[in-house]
Design a protein around this motif. Structure first.
Motif, PDB file in Angstrom:
ATOM      1  N   ILE A 193       7.998  14.422  -1.363  1.00  0.00           N
ATOM      2  CA  ILE A 193       7.638  14.365  -2.783  1.00  0.00           C
ATOM      3  C   ILE A 193       7.818  12.932  -3.264  1.00  0.00           C
ATOM      4  N   ASP A 194       7.333  12.625  -4.454  1.00  0.00           N
ATOM      5  CA  ASP A 194       7.474  11.250  -4.945  1.00  0.00           C
ATOM      6  C   ASP A 194       8.457  11.175  -6.105  1.00  0.00           C
ATOM      7  N   LYS A 225       7.988  -7.198  -9.130  1.00  0.00           N
ATOM      8  CA  LYS A 225       7.340  -7.566  -7.866  1.00  0.00           C
ATOM      9  C   LYS A 225       6.366  -6.503  -7.346  1.00  0.00           C
ATOM     10  N   PHE A 226       6.055  -5.517  -8.183  1.00  0.00           N
ATOM     11  CA  PHE A 226       5.134  -4.466  -7.752  1.00  0.00           C
ATOM     12  C   PHE A 226       4.251  -4.055  -8.916  1.00  0.00           C
ATOM     13  N   ASN A 227       2.995  -4.466  -8.892  1.00  0.00           N
ATOM     14  CA  ASN A 227       2.073  -4.197 -10.000  1.00  0.00           C
ATOM     15  C   ASN A 227       2.767  -4.427 -11.345  1.00  0.00           C
ATOM     16  N   THR A 259       0.821  -1.197   0.000  1.00  0.00           N
ATOM     17  CA  THR A 259       0.000   0.000   0.000  1.00  0.00           C
ATOM     18  C   THR A 259       0.862   1.257   0.000  1.00  0.00           C
ATOM     19  N   LYS A 260       0.200   2.404  -0.244  1.00  0.00           N
ATOM     20  CA  LYS A 260       0.884   3.689  -0.209  1.00  0.00           C
ATOM     21  C   LYS A 260       1.513   3.940   1.153  1.00  0.00           C
ATOM     22  N   ASP A 261       0.774   3.643   2.236  1.00  0.00           N
ATOM     23  CA  ASP A 261       1.293   3.876   3.588  1.00  0.00           C
ATOM     24  C   ASP A 261       2.515   3.009   3.870  1.00  0.00           C
ATOM     25  N   GLU A 262       2.507   1.773   3.398  1.00  0.00           N
ATOM     26  CA  GLU A 262       3.647   0.876   3.594  1.00  0.00           C
ATOM     27  C   GLU A 262       4.880   1.389   2.855  1.00  0.00           C
ATOM     28  N   ILE A 263       4.673   1.901   1.638  1.00  0.00           N
ATOM     29  CA  ILE A 263       5.781   2.461   0.858  1.00  0.00           C
ATOM     30  C   ILE A 263       6.365   3.672   1.569  1.00  0.00           C
ATOM     31  N   ASP A 280      18.126  15.584   1.614  1.00  0.00           N
ATOM     32  CA  ASP A 280      17.560  16.910   1.870  1.00  0.00           C
ATOM     33  C   ASP A 280      16.079  17.030   1.534  1.00  0.00           C
ATOM     34  N   ILE A 281      15.503  16.015   0.882  1.00  0.00           N
ATOM     35  CA  ILE A 281      14.082  16.070   0.526  1.00  0.00           C
ATOM     36  C   ILE A 281      13.405  14.758   0.913  1.00  0.00           C
ATOM     37  N   GLN A 282      12.389  14.848   1.732  1.00  0.00           N
ATOM     38  CA  GLN A 282      11.662  13.675   2.220  1.00  0.00           C
ATOM     39  C   GLN A 282      10.854  13.010   1.105  1.00  0.00           C
ATOM     40  N   TYR A 283      10.618  11.692   1.255  1.00  0.00           N
ATOM     41  CA  TYR A 283       9.776  10.961   0.309  1.00  0.00           C
ATOM     42  C   TYR A 283       8.343  10.885   0.826  1.00  0.00           C
ATOM     43  N   GLN A 284       7.410  11.053  -0.093  1.00  0.00           N
ATOM     44  CA  GLN A 284       5.992  10.889   0.223  1.00  0.00           C
ATOM     45  C   GLN A 284       5.275  10.489  -1.057  1.00  0.00           C
ATOM     46  N   ALA A 285       4.715   9.291  -1.094  1.00  0.00           N
ATOM     47  CA  ALA A 285       4.043   8.813  -2.296  1.00  0.00           C
ATOM     48  C   ALA A 285       2.773   9.608  -2.568  1.00  0.00           C
ATOM     49  N   ASP A 286       2.494   9.846  -3.843  1.00  0.00           N
ATOM     50  CA  ASP A 286       1.254  10.495  -4.231  1.00  0.00           C
ATOM     51  C   ASP A 286       0.089   9.531  -4.039  1.00  0.00           C
ATOM     52  N   GLY A 287      -1.087  10.098  -3.860  1.00  0.00           N
ATOM     53  CA  GLY A 287      -2.296   9.292  -3.804  1.00  0.00           C
ATOM     54  C   GLY A 287      -2.880   9.146  -5.194  1.00  0.00           C
ATOM     55  N   VAL A 288      -4.190   9.268  -5.294  1.00  0.00           N
ATOM     56  CA  VAL A 288      -4.851   9.176  -6.602  1.00  0.00           C
ATOM     57  C   VAL A 288      -4.414  10.322  -7.502  1.00  0.00           C
ATOM     58  N   THR A 289      -4.334  11.526  -6.931  1.00  0.00           N
ATOM     59  CA  THR A 289      -3.894  12.696  -7.696  1.00  0.00           C
ATOM     60  C   THR A 289      -2.380  12.682  -7.825  1.00  0.00           C
ATOM     61  N   GLN A 290      -1.901  12.796  -9.050  1.00  0.00           N
ATOM     62  CA  GLN A 290      -0.469  12.786  -9.325  1.00  0.00           C
ATOM     63  C   GLN A 290       0.062  14.219  -9.358  1.00  0.00           C
ATOM     64  N   ASN A 291       1.020  14.506  -8.479  1.00  0.00           N
ATOM     65  CA  ASN A 291       1.581  15.850  -8.384  1.00  0.00           C
ATOM     66  C   ASN A 291       2.878  15.960  -9.169  1.00  0.00           C
ATOM     67  N   LEU A 292       2.929  16.912 -10.069  1.00  0.00           N
ATOM     68  CA  LEU A 292       4.158  17.218 -10.795  1.00  0.00           C
ATOM     69  C   LEU A 292       4.664  18.553 -10.262  1.00  0.00           C
ATOM     70  N   ARG A 293       5.718  18.504  -9.485  1.00  0.00           N
ATOM     71  CA  ARG A 293       6.206  19.687  -8.784  1.00  0.00           C
ATOM     72  C   ARG A 293       7.401  20.299  -9.515  1.00  0.00           C
ATOM     73  N   SER A 294       7.418  21.607  -9.581  1.00  0.00           N
ATOM     74  CA  SER A 294       8.616  22.290 -10.057  1.00  0.00           C
ATOM     75  C   SER A 294       9.698  22.108  -8.997  1.00  0.00           C
ATOM     76  N   PRO A 295      10.982  22.307  -9.338  1.00  0.00           N
ATOM     77  CA  PRO A 295      12.039  22.202  -8.326  1.00  0.00           C
ATOM     78  C   PRO A 295      11.797  23.109  -7.124  1.00  0.00           C
ATOM     79  N   ALA A 296      11.341  24.326  -7.371  1.00  0.00           N
ATOM     80  CA  ALA A 296      11.078  25.262  -6.277  1.00  0.00           C
ATOM     81  C   ALA A 296       9.967  24.754  -5.369  1.00  0.00           C
ATOM     82  N   ASN A 297       8.917  24.177  -5.956  1.00  0.00           N
ATOM     83  CA  ASN A 297       7.823  23.641  -5.168  1.00  0.00           C
ATOM     84  C   ASN A 297       8.282  22.430  -4.356  1.00  0.00           C
ATOM     85  N   SER A 298       9.107  21.569  -4.960  1.00  0.00           N
ATOM     86  CA  SER A 298       9.632  20.402  -4.246  1.00  0.00           C
ATOM     87  C   SER A 298      10.457  20.836  -3.037  1.00  0.00           C
TER      88      SER A 298
END
Length: 232
Positions: free
Chosen positions: A109-110, A138-140, A2-6, A83-101
C-alpha cells in the motif's frame, strides 16, 4: 525519481502477521469509484474513509495501545512498517480501508493508506491527531507528494505548539521528512449524538434509545501472541 525506483528503495521484508488476522475485520468485496481531484481532494476523502471504517481495527487498537502517547505511536509505526509492504500507487490513487490494506499487505500500500490505517487506530483510542500532507524540497517540489499522521503531545488542546510525534509507515526511522510547505487536517473522535422527539426512555426499556454499544473485549488468550510481537 520514478515509481519503480521508489518501490525498490522502500521495499522491505515484512513479517508473516497472521497472528493479527482475528483482530481485523474481513474486507467486503466493494469498490467505489470516487471523483477526480487533486491531493486536497485525496486528503478530504481520507478523512471520510477513516470516519467510515475505523471500527474495522477496534480490537487491534487495544493491542497497539502503549503506556504513553509516544509508545502508542511507536507501536503503530512498528506494526505498519514491519507487517505491511510498501507499493506506490500509479495514476489511479487508491484509498484503502484498514481491512483492505491488511488483506493486501503482501502486495503493498502507499502513504495514503498507511495514514488511513494509523488514523483509524488513533481514532479508536480517542487520540487527537492530524493528517499532514507536505511538499518535499527534493521531490517534485511544487507539488504535495507525501502524507503521514501527526500526533500532538498536548492532547488536551490538540494544538501542535508543544511538540508532536509522527507516524509514517513508509520509512523505518519514523522521523519527519524535510518539507517546504504543509497542510494539516484535524482528526478527532466524533461524539455520539441522539435526536430526541419522544419521552425519556425508562431504565431497562428496550428499543433504539435504550440500547448501549457493546464494548470491545479481547481475551488474554487471543491477544498474548499479538502483544509479544513488539519490542516495547
Amino acid at each position: 525519481m520514478t515509481k519503480d525506483e521508489i518501490n525498490i528503495i522502500l521495499k522491505r521484508r515484512i513479517k508473516n502477521g497472521d497472528e493479527f488476522n482475528h483482530l481485523i475485520e474481513k474486507p467486503k468485496n466493494q469498490k467505489v469509484k470516487l471523483k477526480k481531484g487533486d491531493t486536497f481532494y485525496s486528503v478530504a476523502m481520507m478523512k471520510i474513509w477513516v470516519e467510515t471504517f475505523y471500527k474495522q481495527v477496534a480490537k487491534l487498537s487495544q493491542i497497539l495501545k502503549g503506556k504513553t502517547i509516544q509508545e502508542t505511536c511507536d507501536k503503530i509505526h512498528y506494526f505498519l512498517y514491519y507487517d505491511i509492504q510498501y507499493q506506490a500507487d500509479g495514476v489511479t490513487q487508491n484509498l484503502r480501508s484498514p481491512a483492505n490494506s491488511w488483506f493486501n499487505r503482501r502486495e503493498g500500500i502507499d502513504c495514503k493508506s498507511y495514514s488511513i490505517f494509523a488514523s483509524s487506530i488513533l481514532m479508536n483510542l480517542g487520540i487527537k491527531h492530524y493528517i499532514r500532507q507536505i511538499k518535499q524540497p527534493k521531490f517534485n517540489p511544487r507539488q504535495y507528494t507525501h502524507v503521514y499522521v501527526v500526533v500532538p503531545t498536548d492532547q488536551e488542546s490538540g494544538k501542535l505548539d508543544k511538540g508532536h510525534y509522527i507516524i509514517d509507515g513508509t520509512i523505518q526511522s519514523n522521523k519527519e521528512p524535510n518539507y517546504t510547505s504543509k497542510k494539516d487536517v484535524f482528526m478527532n473522535q466524533k461524539l455520539p449524538h441522539i435526536g430526541l422527539n419522544c419521552p425519556t426512555p425508562r431504565k431497562g426499556l428496550k428499543g433504539t434509545l435504550g440500547r448501549t454499544k457493546k464494548k470491545t473485549t479481547i481475551t488474554k488468550k487471543s491477544s498474548r501472541n499479538s502483544r509479544n510481537r513488539f519490542p516495547f
